[in-house]
Design an enzyme around this catalytic site. Sequence first.
Site, PDB file in Angstrom:
ATOM      1  N   GLU A  27      -6.688  17.366  -8.212  1.00 25.90           N
ATOM      2  CA  GLU A  27      -6.219  16.893  -7.201  1.00 25.90           C
ATOM      3  C   GLU A  27      -7.033  15.480  -7.123  1.00 25.90           C
ATOM      4  O   GLU A  27      -8.232  15.447  -7.343  1.00 25.90           O
ATOM      5  CB  GLU A  27      -6.016  17.855  -5.912  1.00 25.90           C
ATOM      6  CG  GLU A  27      -7.415  17.907  -5.435  1.00 25.90           C
ATOM      7  CD  GLU A  27      -7.297  18.419  -4.056  1.00 25.90           C
ATOM      8  OE1 GLU A  27      -7.076  17.511  -3.177  1.00 25.90           O
ATOM      9  OE2 GLU A  27      -7.434  19.653  -3.680  1.00 25.90           O
ATOM     10  N   LYS A 162      -9.785  27.914   4.674  1.00 26.09           N
ATOM     11  CA  LYS A 162     -10.664  27.704   5.526  1.00 26.09           C
ATOM     12  C   LYS A 162     -10.659  28.773   6.671  1.00 26.09           C
ATOM     13  O   LYS A 162      -9.646  28.732   7.038  1.00 26.09           O
ATOM     14  CB  LYS A 162     -10.980  26.126   6.070  1.00 26.09           C
ATOM     15  CG  LYS A 162     -11.096  25.256   4.928  1.00 26.09           C
ATOM     16  CD  LYS A 162     -11.230  23.649   5.283  1.00 26.09           C
ATOM     17  CE  LYS A 162     -11.351  22.737   4.195  1.00 26.09           C
ATOM     18  NZ  LYS A 162     -10.294  23.035   3.044  1.00 26.09           N
TER      19      LYS A 162
END
Length: 304
Positions: A27, A162
Amino acid sequence: MITTPPLSLSAEVSDALHGGHPVVALESTLLSHGLPPGRNLEVAHRLERAVRDAGAVPATIAVLDGRPVIGLSPAELERVCAPGAGLDKLSLRDLGPAVGLGRSGATTVASTSALAAAAGIGVFGTGGLGGVHLGAETSWDVSADLGVLGKVATVVVCSGVKSVLDIAATLEVLETNSVPVLGFRTDDFPAFYLRSSGFPVPWRVDTAAQAAGVVRAHRRFADSGVLLANPVPVESEMDKEVHDRLLADGLELLRANDVHGSDVTPVLLEHFHTASGGLSLDANEELVAANVRLAAEVAVELAR
């Protein structure tokens, strides 16, 4: 008649795909929005080297001047990493507008997965997956990453999600979307900076060959992607007490500044990077490097 530009594949990526050689998608949002100038270009080169060293071809993806580019050239990589590049952050919903309007942007997990699949690339190495945000039962704040994984047959290698996210709900959404979640040499679902989130993974694999075997079998029965969760390297894991303190302070920062939606992750990451004195940046770099190496190993196995 209005036409949109086709995917622009680098010669190296095109040759590799036509020859049946392993290719790994990378990415660009990590580079343009997740790392500071200077370090982002160093990391970009490091990640591409890691893929090559494992026997695969790297394909860093972005949209430049309305053109989806699969496999950035050195000059294009410098452009993406340049200070003040001003690239938009493009999720899958943003690809059409960006291409149609001739804009430039960095691709997220969702858009990178979709563009990789459209180009014929089946493996993608990244840092962390987006997920269900806390309070989503009222805000409906759920990352597009999950929906894309449910319909795009890409293997995403990451270090879980996360800890600011609702991890239990994220795993439930992945199950609903028929996305197998594999733990690489772990029985615990990782939480990005931490090796364990406290939640188990449904399935464990201990080698790249095992992961590739699961992917091949899954593709016989479903069109959804596969999530391969690879914990941050032991030596790079953040101290849990430090992590928890930074997270609590970060959540208070979000509340105090009324930060919501797509702004949550970059604000929280910046807080971690600043308040930890760079420790979180080091952990971020090491976990991404480990993930792209593993992604390349899986791609090599799938190409056999």
